[in-house]
Design a protein around this motif. Structure first.
Motif, PDB file in Angstrom:
ATOM      1  N   LEU A 167       0.812  -1.123   0.134  1.00 14.52           N
ATOM      2  CA  LEU A 167       0.005  -0.087   0.032  1.00 14.52           C
ATOM      3  C   LEU A 167       0.973   1.300  -0.079  1.00 14.52           C
ATOM      4  CD1 LEU A 167      -2.639  -0.980   2.562  1.00 14.52           C
ATOM      5  CD2 LEU A 167      -2.841  -0.702   0.095  1.00 14.52           C
ATOM      6  N   ILE A 168       1.938   1.080   0.743  1.00 10.40           N
ATOM      7  CA  ILE A 168       2.835   2.359   0.826  1.00 10.40           C
ATOM      8  C   ILE A 168       3.471   2.472  -0.577  1.00 10.40           C
ATOM      9  CG2 ILE A 168       4.836   3.103   1.933  1.00 10.40           C
ATOM     10  CD1 ILE A 168       4.083   1.813   4.483  1.00 10.40           C
ATOM     11  N   LEU A 169       4.221   1.467  -1.254  1.00  7.91           N
ATOM     12  CA  LEU A 169       4.739   1.723  -2.313  1.00  7.91           C
ATOM     13  C   LEU A 169       3.819   1.971  -3.418  1.00  7.91           C
ATOM     14  CD1 LEU A 169       6.971  -1.510  -2.345  1.00  7.91           C
ATOM     15  CD2 LEU A 169       7.598   1.010  -2.283  1.00  7.91           C
ATOM     16  N   ASP A 182       2.935   5.781  -3.494  1.00  6.98           N
ATOM     17  CA  ASP A 182       4.172   6.633  -3.848  1.00  6.98           C
ATOM     18  C   ASP A 182       4.027   6.615  -5.346  1.00  6.98           C
ATOM     19  OD1 ASP A 182       6.379   7.605  -4.363  1.00  6.98           O
ATOM     20  OD2 ASP A 182       7.528   6.355  -3.255  1.00  6.98           O
ATOM     21  N   ASP A 183       3.808   8.106  -5.674  1.00  5.80           N
ATOM     22  CA  ASP A 183       3.698   8.647  -7.078  1.00  5.80           C
ATOM     23  C   ASP A 183       5.038   8.821  -7.989  1.00  5.80           C
ATOM     24  OD1 ASP A 183       4.616  10.875  -5.936  1.00  5.80           O
ATOM     25  OD2 ASP A 183       3.058  12.049  -6.456  1.00  5.80           O
ATOM     26  N   ARG A 184       5.811   8.335  -7.360  1.00  3.84           N
ATOM     27  CA  ARG A 184       7.422   8.114  -8.111  1.00  3.84           C
ATOM     28  C   ARG A 184       7.455   7.181  -9.158  1.00  3.84           C
ATOM     29  NH1 ARG A 184      11.752   7.830  -3.451  1.00  3.84           N
ATOM     30  NH2 ARG A 184      10.099   6.598  -2.740  1.00  3.84           N
ATOM     31  N   VAL A 185       8.010   7.361 -10.333  1.00  4.35           N
ATOM     32  CA  VAL A 185       8.172   6.294 -11.456  1.00  4.35           C
ATOM     33  C   VAL A 185       9.606   5.986 -11.275  1.00  4.35           C
ATOM     34  CG1 VAL A 185       8.196   6.105 -13.895  1.00  4.35           C
ATOM     35  CG2 VAL A 185       6.236   7.762 -12.586  1.00  4.35           C
ATOM     36  N   PHE A 186       9.541   4.622 -11.348  1.00  9.12           N
ATOM     37  CA  PHE A 186      10.919   3.828 -11.353  1.00  9.12           C
ATOM     38  C   PHE A 186      11.089   3.326 -12.653  1.00  9.12           C
ATOM     39  CE2 PHE A 186       9.744   4.094  -6.990  1.00  9.12           C
ATOM     40  CZ  PHE A 186      10.662   4.601  -6.372  1.00  9.12           C
ATOM     41  N   GLU A 187      12.294   3.376 -13.422  1.00 10.19           N
ATOM     42  CA  GLU A 187      12.568   2.634 -14.524  1.00 10.19           C
ATOM     43  C   GLU A 187      13.077   1.585 -14.259  1.00 10.19           C
ATOM     44  OE1 GLU A 187      15.025   3.179 -18.706  1.00 10.19           O
ATOM     45  OE2 GLU A 187      14.284   5.027 -17.459  1.00 10.19           O
ATOM     46  N   LEU A 188      12.346   0.492 -15.014  1.00 17.68           N
ATOM     47  CA  LEU A 188      13.038  -1.171 -14.780  1.00 17.68           C
ATOM     48  C   LEU A 188      14.182  -1.235 -15.740  1.00 17.68           C
ATOM     49  CD1 LEU A 188       9.659  -3.079 -15.106  1.00 17.68           C
ATOM     50  CD2 LEU A 188      10.638  -2.563 -13.000  1.00 17.68           C
TER      51      LEU A 188
END
Length: 90
Positions: free
Chosen positions: A49-51, A54-60
């Motif tokens: 739920l926390i992750l 989070d509205d940050r975007v991570f590039e795979l």
């Protein structure tokens, strides 16, 4: 009254939301105090739920999707019953 793990799992979301009936919440809380598996599921659900909030975007990493799909295909193939075998539902 003792509550079984499978019932606790159905209450995890409401437990985290704080929407459980007080009596049920108390039973779930007592169960969580003594059950490592259910406590781990609660922590994992809380982390998810926390992750996801989070509205940050991570590039795979490059090639991640292909590797993931290959592993899933392999896992599905290994889990599939052999030809002629009868699958038994739990």
């Amino acid at each position: 009254m003792v509550i079984a793990c499978k019932h606790v799992w159905t209450y995890i979301s409401d437990y985290l939301d704080g929407t459980l009936d007080p009596e049920v919440r108390e039973r779930v809380q007592k169960h969580l105090e003594h059950c490592e598996i259910c406590s781990a599921i609660l922590d994992s659900t809380r982390n998810i739920l926390i992750l996801t909030a989070d509205d940050r975007v991570f590039e795979l990493p490059m090639g991640y999707s292909e590797r993931l799909h290959a592993r899933l295909e392999l896992a599905l193939h290994e889990a599939a019953p052999e030809d002629g075998e009868v699958s038994q539902a739990p």
